[in-house]
Motif scaffolding. Structure first.
Motif, short mmCIF file in Angstrom:
data_model
loop_
_atom_site.label_atom_id
_atom_site.label_comp_id
_atom_site.label_asym_id
_atom_site.label_seq_id
_atom_site.Cartn_x
_atom_site.Cartn_y
_atom_site.Cartn_z
N GLU A 1 118.52 -19.72 8.24
CA GLU A 1 118.29 -18.13 8.27
C GLU A 1 116.97 -17.99 8.16
OE1 GLU A 1 118.89 -14.21 9.19
OE2 GLU A 1 120.20 -16.19 9.59
N ARG B 1 114.77 -18.98 11.00
CA ARG B 1 115.04 -17.82 12.22
C ARG B 1 114.05 -16.43 11.93
NH1 ARG B 1 119.95 -14.41 12.41
NH2 ARG B 1 118.91 -12.56 12.78
N GLU C 1 111.05 -15.39 14.22
CA GLU C 1 111.21 -13.64 14.93
C GLU C 1 110.11 -13.02 14.29
OE1 GLU C 1 115.11 -12.55 13.96
OE2 GLU C 1 116.11 -13.89 15.49
#
Length: 158
Positions: free
Chosen positions: A81, A84, A88
């Protein structure tokens, strides 16, 4: 609920830690020795307030680097996570995973908090500055996201 969290203060020794990071590495307090660091604890990657705080730190990252600070974000999120979140949001600093909440507990950044009128146990949004010797030079619990950067500029002389 658990016992009340530890409350650290300026002048205290920063609690030691060794955590996995986004990108597959590790970060420890020992690795940070020799230069100041900014350690911020946040509840969850890719949530609105945490993303805003992370992006504010990203957008002001050069200011911290110019003052010699290494920026470390710590949350209970698993490493995938965090990977990511970094990708992002194009985050240029280290994010570390504390899934057991052991480091958050040591810093007083895990405990009972009021969320929308309900008492829950979780991450207490907190920020700490640590000098090159591992001593806390700034401590702020219950950080207000919109004023985080201005507070750090004022208190750290940035």
């Amino acid at each position: 609920m658990s016992t009340p969290p530890v409350k650290l203060a300026v002048g205290d020794a920063a609690p030691a830690f060794d955590l996995e990071t986004a990108g597959g590495g590790r970060i420890s307090l020992d690795e940070l020795r020799g230069a100041p660091a900014l350690i911020w604890f946040y509840p969850a990657a890719n949530t609105s307030l945490c993303t805003r705080q992370a992006c504010d730190l990203r957008d002001n990252h050069r200011m911290f680097l110019d003052a010699g600070y290494r920026v470390i974000g710590i949350s209970p999120d698993p490493v995938p996570e965090l990977d990511r979140f970094v990708a992002e949001q194009d985050l240029p600093y280290t994010l570390a995973s504390d899934p057991t909440h052991a480091v958050m507990t040591a810093y007083g950044a895990w405990g009972e908090k009021n969320m929308y009128g309900k008492l829950v146990e979780g991450t207490i949004r907190s920020t700490f500055a640590v000098d090159g010797s591992g001593v806390l030079t700034f401590v702020k619990y219950r950080v207000g996201t919109p004023k985080h950067i201005a507070l750090l500029q004022e208190k750290l002389g940035l």
